[in-house]
Each structure stands twice: as structure tokens, then as C-alpha cells.
Motif scaffolding. Structure first.
Motif, mmCIF file in Angstrom:
data_model
loop_
_atom_site.group_PDB
_atom_site.id
_atom_site.type_symbol
_atom_site.label_atom_id
_atom_site.label_comp_id
_atom_site.label_asym_id
_atom_site.label_seq_id
_atom_site.Cartn_x
_atom_site.Cartn_y
_atom_site.Cartn_z
ATOM 1 N N ASP A 111 0.838 -1.202 0.000
ATOM 2 C CA ASP A 111 0.000 0.000 0.000
ATOM 3 C C ASP A 111 0.877 1.258 0.000
ATOM 4 O O ASP A 111 0.579 2.239 -0.704
ATOM 5 C CB ASP A 111 -0.915 0.014 1.225
ATOM 6 C CG ASP A 111 -1.988 -1.070 1.172
ATOM 7 O OD1 ASP A 111 -2.246 -1.598 0.070
ATOM 8 O OD2 ASP A 111 -2.555 -1.383 2.236
ATOM 9 N N ALA A 114 2.517 1.911 -3.351
ATOM 10 C CA ALA A 114 1.588 2.477 -4.335
ATOM 11 C C ALA A 114 1.575 4.003 -4.256
ATOM 12 O O ALA A 114 1.322 4.672 -5.259
ATOM 13 C CB ALA A 114 0.186 1.922 -4.095
ATOM 14 N N GLU A 115 1.842 4.555 -3.082
ATOM 15 C CA GLU A 115 1.932 6.012 -2.939
ATOM 16 C C GLU A 115 3.335 6.532 -3.243
ATOM 17 O O GLU A 115 3.504 7.580 -3.870
ATOM 18 C CB GLU A 115 1.530 6.421 -1.524
ATOM 19 C CG GLU A 115 0.087 6.116 -1.170
ATOM 20 C CD GLU A 115 -0.333 6.777 0.124
ATOM 21 O OE1 GLU A 115 0.027 7.946 0.330
ATOM 22 O OE2 GLU A 115 -1.013 6.109 0.935
ATOM 23 N N ARG A 155 4.378 -5.688 -8.519
ATOM 24 C CA ARG A 155 3.080 -5.017 -8.595
ATOM 25 C C ARG A 155 3.202 -3.612 -9.209
ATOM 26 O O ARG A 155 2.182 -2.982 -9.505
ATOM 27 C CB ARG A 155 2.465 -4.890 -7.196
ATOM 28 C CG ARG A 155 2.278 -6.202 -6.457
ATOM 29 C CD ARG A 155 1.481 -5.974 -5.190
ATOM 30 N NE ARG A 155 1.527 -7.116 -4.288
ATOM 31 C CZ ARG A 155 0.763 -7.241 -3.204
ATOM 32 N NH1 ARG A 155 -0.094 -6.281 -2.893
ATOM 33 N NH2 ARG A 155 0.870 -8.303 -2.420
ATOM 34 N N PHE A 156 4.452 -3.173 -9.389
ATOM 35 C CA PHE A 156 4.709 -1.809 -9.829
ATOM 36 C C PHE A 156 5.683 -1.830 -11.003
ATOM 37 O O PHE A 156 6.396 -2.802 -11.214
ATOM 38 C CB PHE A 156 5.283 -0.987 -8.671
ATOM 39 C CG PHE A 156 4.465 -1.095 -7.417
ATOM 40 C CD1 PHE A 156 3.319 -0.333 -7.257
ATOM 41 C CD2 PHE A 156 4.817 -1.984 -6.411
ATOM 42 C CE1 PHE A 156 2.541 -0.441 -6.117
ATOM 43 C CE2 PHE A 156 4.048 -2.111 -5.263
ATOM 44 C CZ PHE A 156 2.911 -1.334 -5.119
#
Length: 266
Positions: A111, A114-115, A155-156
Motif C-alpha cells: 500500500d 503504491a503512494e 506489482r509496480f
């Protein structure tokens, strides 16, 4: 960190004498010296900053603590930009007090990434998740293997999030070589670090990273893995070691450079 007993000016001077042209910096001494002043110092010395360590500690449950961690990581990205490096190493953080939920802690890291990933990208900085040996999972880093680190990183985009390959933390893992190949195939090896495994470990275990050649790890073998995976970047030596820190830092840096040549390059 290998020669943290040296001031930044002493470090820059000794690197110049020894012909060392690359240096990985830690935030604490840089902040004490002043980020802008440190950037000028290394520039004037002809040094390239390979990485900045460290960001991370992203597992807090409390919303306020999480916000503080995110703010600190944004500052770390800004510091990396000032120092001229494109790589911020992340130590993800351990279990929050009273928690036994490893999966939940790892999801909170995702999480946070993601930022932080887009923020880092907008500043030309990559985030490098460093898996730490499982003995640190409770208090320092719930990401213990390259497999876990890559499961998060993938995921990125690779230009946002990759991994740190550190011999000290992964040498025991028989899946690590295939995971290095996996990381290389997607361009996610953002830095490669060396330290040897020596026993007995000291009390507290944190400062047990051995001088190259003193322990159980075949450094040339691991260098071969990252090179076969396409890595062409700098190779860092990062030692946390009280007996080394108690010695003259210039001698330790000279010894480390010699050991690097002997055990990594030849």
C-alpha cells in the motif's frame, strides 16, 4: 556505513587517495553534515553516489505513524535527488508492536509503495526493496527473501520499484539464484551489496556483517549470478561490524578495497 567512524570529509579524502570513485551513503551522517553540503562535498571530490540508504519502515498500523513514515520516505527521495543518486534502498520494517500478522505487514508495504512509487518516479528515483535475513523479520524487515521482495516489486513498474541483492541476507537461500535471474529479466536489480557471513554472531546480531573473505560466502559466485542476470551497475560493500568500526577508518577502507579485488574481481 562500512567506515562510519570517518567523517564525510575524511571519507571523501580517503576515497580519493585510494582511487575509489563510487560511494553509497546513509541518511543519518548526511543529515548531520547537511544534505546540500554533503552533495557539494561528494561532487567536488569526484564521487558518484550509488545509492542512499535508507527509506522504508512502512508496516505501522496506526494511521498517524503511517503518515509520518510516508513523509519521511518522501524526504528520503528528495535527499537522493540532491545527492545525485537514482536509487533509494528500502528496509521495509518489522512487525508492529503486539502484531503477529506477517501477511498484513507485507500488504501495508505494498500500500505504501503504491503512494511512494509515483512520487519517486516523478523525481527520477527508483525504490530498491532489500530483503533481510529472516532473523530480522520480527523487528526490522518482514521481507526476508528475494521471492517476497519481487512479489511486492512486480506489482509496480520496474522503473519505480526493484530490489537490492545483498549477499549477507540471501546467501543461505537456494532459490536466490533463480530469483536473481527473475529480477534481472525485468530490470529490477537496482543495487548489489556485499558482506560476508561470519560466526559466532554478536549479541543483538545487527553488527555481525563480516569483512569480505572472512566468512562463508563465495563472493565471485554471487557476482556471477547478478552479471548473468544482466546487472552492470556498481557493487557496494556494506559492513556493520563493531571491531571494524573500532579501527582506523582509513585502514579499514584500504583493506576493504583490497579484499574486494582479491575475493570479487580476481
Amino acid at each position: 556505513m562500512t567506515v562510519k567512524q570517518l567523517t564525510l570529509p575524511e571519507l571523501a579524502d580517503t576515497c580519493g587517495v585510494l582511487g575509489v570513485r563510487n560511494v553509497g551513503l546513509w541518511r543519518e551522517p548526511v543529515q548531520r553534515y547537511g544534505v546540500e553540503a554533503a552533495a557539494k562535498l561528494v561532487r567536488d571530490a569526484g564521487l558518484t553516489v550509488t545509492t542512499l540508504c535508507r527509506g522504508g519502515f512502512l508496516t505501522a498500523l496506526d494511521a498517524e505513524a503511517r503518515a509520518r513514515a510516508l513523509d519521511d520516505n518522501r524526504r528520503a527521495v528528495d535527499e537522493a535527488v540532491t545527492l545525485g543518486t537514482d536509487t533509494l534502498v528500502l528496509v521495509s520494517g518489522g512487525l508492529p508492536p503486539g502484531s503477529k500478522d506477517l501477511h498484513g505487514a507485507r500488504e501495508r508495504i505494498a500500500d505504501a509503495l503504491a503512494e511512494l512509487g509515483p512520487y519517486a518516479e516523478s523525481h527520477g528515483v527508483r525504490l530498491a526493496i532489500e530483503p533481510l535475513h529472516p532473523m530480522y523479520a520480527a523487528d526490522r524487515c518482514v521481507v526476508s527473501t528475494l521471492t517476497q521482495a519481487l512479489d511486492l516489486a512486480e506489482r509496480f513498474p520496474a522503473h519505480q520499484v526493484g530490489v537490492t541483492v545483498d549477499t549477507y541476507h540471501i546467501w543461505w537461500d537456494d532459490r536466490a539464484p533463480e530469483q536473481i535471474a527473475r529480477a534481472g529479466a525485468s530490470g529490477r536489480i537496482h543495487t548489489f551489496q556485499l558482506a560476508d557471513w561470519t560466526t559466532p554472531l554478536p549479541e543483538g546480531v545487527l553488527n555481525g556483517r563480516g569483512q569480505i573473505g572472512d566468512g562463508s560466502i563465495d563472493m565471485r559466485e554471487w557476482k556471477g549470478y547478478v552479471e548473468a542476470a544482466g546487472y552492470t551497475g556498481a557493487i557496494e560493500v556494506e559492513l556493520f561490524n563493531d571491531p571494524l568500526w573500532a579501527r582506523d577508518g582509513r585502514e579499514v577502507l584500504e583493506e576493504t578495497a583490497a579484499r574486494f579485488v582479491e575475493h570479487v574481481m580476481r
